[in-house]
Design an enzyme around this catalytic site. Structure first.
Site, short mmCIF file in Angstrom:
data_model
loop_
_atom_site.label_atom_id
_atom_site.label_comp_id
_atom_site.label_asym_id
_atom_site.label_seq_id
_atom_site.Cartn_x
_atom_site.Cartn_y
_atom_site.Cartn_z
N LYS A 223 0.90 -1.34 0.11
CA LYS A 223 0.04 0.05 0.14
C LYS A 223 0.79 1.35 0.01
CE LYS A 223 -1.71 1.81 4.04
NZ LYS A 223 -1.65 3.11 4.01
N ASN A 224 1.75 1.10 0.71
CA ASN A 224 2.52 2.36 0.97
C ASN A 224 3.58 2.91 -0.10
OD1 ASN A 224 1.21 2.88 3.30
ND2 ASN A 224 3.00 2.53 4.62
N CYS B 206 -5.77 8.46 8.92
CA CYS B 206 -5.79 7.72 10.28
C CYS B 206 -5.65 8.80 11.48
CB CYS B 206 -4.79 6.52 10.31
SG CYS B 206 -5.20 5.20 9.67
N ARG C 175 0.03 14.87 12.82
CA ARG C 175 0.66 14.70 11.28
C ARG C 175 0.86 15.86 10.45
NH1 ARG C 175 -1.33 8.70 9.70
NH2 ARG C 175 0.49 8.72 8.57
N ASP D 275 4.33 0.95 12.20
CA ASP D 275 2.99 0.07 11.54
C ASP D 275 2.80 -1.18 12.08
OD1 ASP D 275 2.47 2.55 10.09
OD2 ASP D 275 2.61 1.59 8.20
N ARG E 252 -8.83 -0.20 4.45
CA ARG E 252 -7.90 0.66 3.69
C ARG E 252 -6.71 0.17 3.26
NH1 ARG E 252 -6.92 5.77 6.96
NH2 ARG E 252 -5.76 6.02 5.26
C1 UD1 Z 1 4.00 6.79 6.07
C2 UD1 Z 1 3.11 5.64 5.99
C3 UD1 Z 1 2.72 5.26 7.19
C4 UD1 Z 1 3.82 5.02 8.12
C5 UD1 Z 1 4.68 6.18 8.13
C6 UD1 Z 1 6.00 6.02 8.98
C7 UD1 Z 1 2.31 5.93 3.65
C8 UD1 Z 1 1.31 6.07 2.87
N1 UD1 Z 1 2.22 6.11 4.89
O1 UD1 Z 1 3.18 8.06 6.62
O2 UD1 Z 1 1.75 3.83 6.96
O3 UD1 Z 1 3.06 4.67 9.41
O4 UD1 Z 1 5.20 6.59 6.93
O5 UD1 Z 1 6.55 5.04 8.62
O6 UD1 Z 1 3.43 5.77 3.21
N2 UD1 Z 1 5.94 14.79 10.21
C9 UD1 Z 1 6.27 16.24 10.46
N3 UD1 Z 1 6.04 17.03 9.28
C10 UD1 Z 1 5.84 16.60 8.22
C11 UD1 Z 1 5.77 15.17 7.82
C12 UD1 Z 1 5.91 14.26 8.85
O7 UD1 Z 1 6.51 16.46 11.58
O8 UD1 Z 1 5.79 17.33 7.11
C13 UD1 Z 1 5.83 13.74 11.26
C14 UD1 Z 1 4.69 13.09 11.44
O9 UD1 Z 1 3.59 14.01 12.19
C15 UD1 Z 1 5.16 11.70 11.98
C16 UD1 Z 1 6.17 11.46 11.49
O10 UD1 Z 1 6.74 12.69 11.00
O11 UD1 Z 1 5.11 12.01 13.45
C17 UD1 Z 1 6.50 10.47 10.61
O12 UD1 Z 1 5.70 10.88 9.60
P1 UD1 Z 1 6.10 10.32 8.01
O13 UD1 Z 1 7.18 9.70 7.85
O14 UD1 Z 1 5.77 11.67 7.15
O15 UD1 Z 1 4.76 9.41 7.54
P2 UD1 Z 1 3.57 9.39 6.44
O16 UD1 Z 1 4.36 9.76 5.09
O17 UD1 Z 1 2.64 10.39 6.87
#
Ligand code: UD1
Length: 423
Positions: free
Chosen positions: A22-23, A117, A122, A310, A402
């Site tokens: 998925k990711n 979620c 986030r 995850d 999902r």
């Molecule tokens: C992706 C995965 C999700 C997984 C996560 C961490 C997808 C579609 N989803 O989510 O399943 O749990 O990686 O492995 O690939 N953050 C910030 N600022 C930002 C972006 C992120 O502070 O601009 C923080 C987030 O709040 C969180 C952390 O960084 O605490 C990790 O987020 P991120 O690695 O961006 O996860 P996703 O890409 O949303």
């Protein structure tokens, strides 16, 4: 509302084939917006999140066809809108991934603030910081809940971007914006997840010049134009990890195929520490929870190659059933213990303080009514339900659907007794 009824099922056994990740597929689909030519993606899991992404791409001008089961083609001759629709974005946080491609191809992207979620705030500050470094003007309208990025007259220009945290989504978005920028971009402290490597491989097939994906520094040399490409999505390491834990928690014997053991190192290591035997093959794993006693260990979630956030909740469900006490520390998301209250309802003994949970093993879990508060929390409750006395009734299962393809069917194939009811 649909529910899962999970019965105590005894040891699972047999073989399960893992679906495409998925990711990985969500950013690949977004990346197809970067070219007007045809992109073909194989091993696409049939998931709600994939359906959302199809809708988002279609609303932006992409033509998407189901070529055959699990293969789609995407052609975006022209982008007809640079604004993602609120009703679609609100359903899925990963929709933010269209921002980089829209900006790169059309010089403008406007996004409602994303949903998904409910596992913490986030924010998307790192995505925006990266796009800004490439020369985009960022207009952040909190009152109306949207953000817009506009490239200047010269388009995007490569630069060095240091990420304060190796965000997966930010690394992907910046990479997709930078492929068509003028000059060279470096992303430092980049995320190293296998899904990043898969995206870079796909973009390179389209004609991009990306090096270093999978390390903490990614170099992207901008090109003028990207063509179409054919690509097969990598196997879903989180789905594989979930079934590894299903074998462990039920004291079963499960062969997991279409997996990449290299992507599963932390889960393999931690399960072995608990006494689970794991045979590792080229593209398969055999997980034996049926040999010998299982005892507790500690886990701490970290960006890849650390222990995946995850898999934190499924692992916690497992820890409630082993001998001894284990500690779980969540460092990636700030609010990812919502499954704790649900596991407690089932009889688990878990104390939390901030981002730390202390899980006392040896619990006798009992089936009751619980709620899937997010995708992986839902998977954890299914695992707990498989060993709980009686029947576990799980609501809000749309979260689970999902992200897991043919979830019930795959579990049933291993001997689990799970039904879906529509009330
Ligand atoms: C992706 C995965 C999700 C997984 C996560 C961490 C997808 C579609 N989803 O989510 O399943 O749990 O990686 O492995 O690939 N953050 C910030 N600022 C930002 C972006 C992120 O502070 O601009 C923080 C987030 O709040 C969180 C952390 O960084 O605490 C990790 O987020 P991120 O690695 O961006 O996860 P996703 O890409 O949303």
């Amino acid at each position: 509302m649909a529910k899962y009824l999970v019965h105590q099922s005894g040891p699972l056994s047999g073989e399960v084939v893992i679906s495409g990740a998925k990711n990985a597929v969500l950013p690949l689909m977004a990346a197809a917006l970067l070219s007007e030519d045809k992109c073909v993606i194989r091993d696409v899991p049939q998931l709600r999140d994939v359906a959302f992404m199809k809708e988002i791409l279609a609303s932006l001008g992409a033509e998407i066809e189901d070529v055959e089961e699990n293969t789609i083609s995407i052609i975006t001759e022209d982008i007809i809108s640079t604004e993602a629709r609120f009703d679609l974005v609100n359903k899925m946080r990963a929709s933010i991934l269209v921002m980089g491609p829209l900006l790169a191809r059309k010089g403008r992207a406007r996004m409602p603030l994303p949903g998904g979620c409910a596992i913490g705030a986030r924010p998307i500050d790192l995505h925006l910081k990266g796009l800004e470094a490439l020369g985009a003007e960022i207009i952040f309208n909190e009152a109306e809940s949207y953000v817009e990025a506009r490239a200047g007259g010269q388009g995007l220009i490569g630069d060095t971007i240091y990420l304060d945290f190796p965000s997966v989504g930010a690394t992907e978005n910046i990479m997709m914006a930078a492929v068509l920028a003028e000059g060279i971009t470096y992303i430092e402290n980049a995320a190293e997840e296998p899904e990043i490597v898969d995206l870079a491989n796909f973009l390179n097939k389209m004609g991009a010049k990306i090096k270093g994906a999978g390390t903490d520094t990614i170099k992207i040399e901008g090109v003028k134009h990207l063509g179409g490409a054919k690509h097969t999505v990598i196997p879903d390491r989180i789905e594989a990890g979930t079934f590894m834990l299903a074998a462990a928690i039920t004291r079963g014997n499960v062969r997991i195929t279409n997996a990449v053991p290299d992507h599963l190192k932390p889960i393999i290591a931690k399960l072995r520490e608990c006494g689970v035997r794991i045979e590792v093959g080229d593209e398969y794993l055999i997980v034996r929870g049926d040999l010998g006693p299982q005892s507790a260990t500690d886990i701490k979630t970290l960006p890849y190659p650390g222990f995946p956030t995850d898999i934190q909740s499924p692992f916690m469900a497992f820890l409630t059933t082993v001998e001894g006490t284990g500690t779980v520390i969540e460092t990636v998301f700030e609010n990812r213990f919502m499954h704790v209250s649900q596991l407690r309802k089932m009889g688990a003994s878990i104390e939390t303080a901030g981002n730390k949970a202390i899980v006392k093993g040896g619990a006798v879990l009992r089936g009751t009514q619980v709620m899937a508060t997010d995708l992986r929390a839902g998977a954890a409750l299914v695992l707990a339900g498989l060993v709980a006395e009686g029947i576990t009734e799980i609501s809000e299962i749309y979260h689970i659907e999902r992200g897991y393809e043919k979830f019930i069917e795959k579990f049933r194939g291993l001997g689990a007794q799970i039904e879906k009811t529509e009330e």
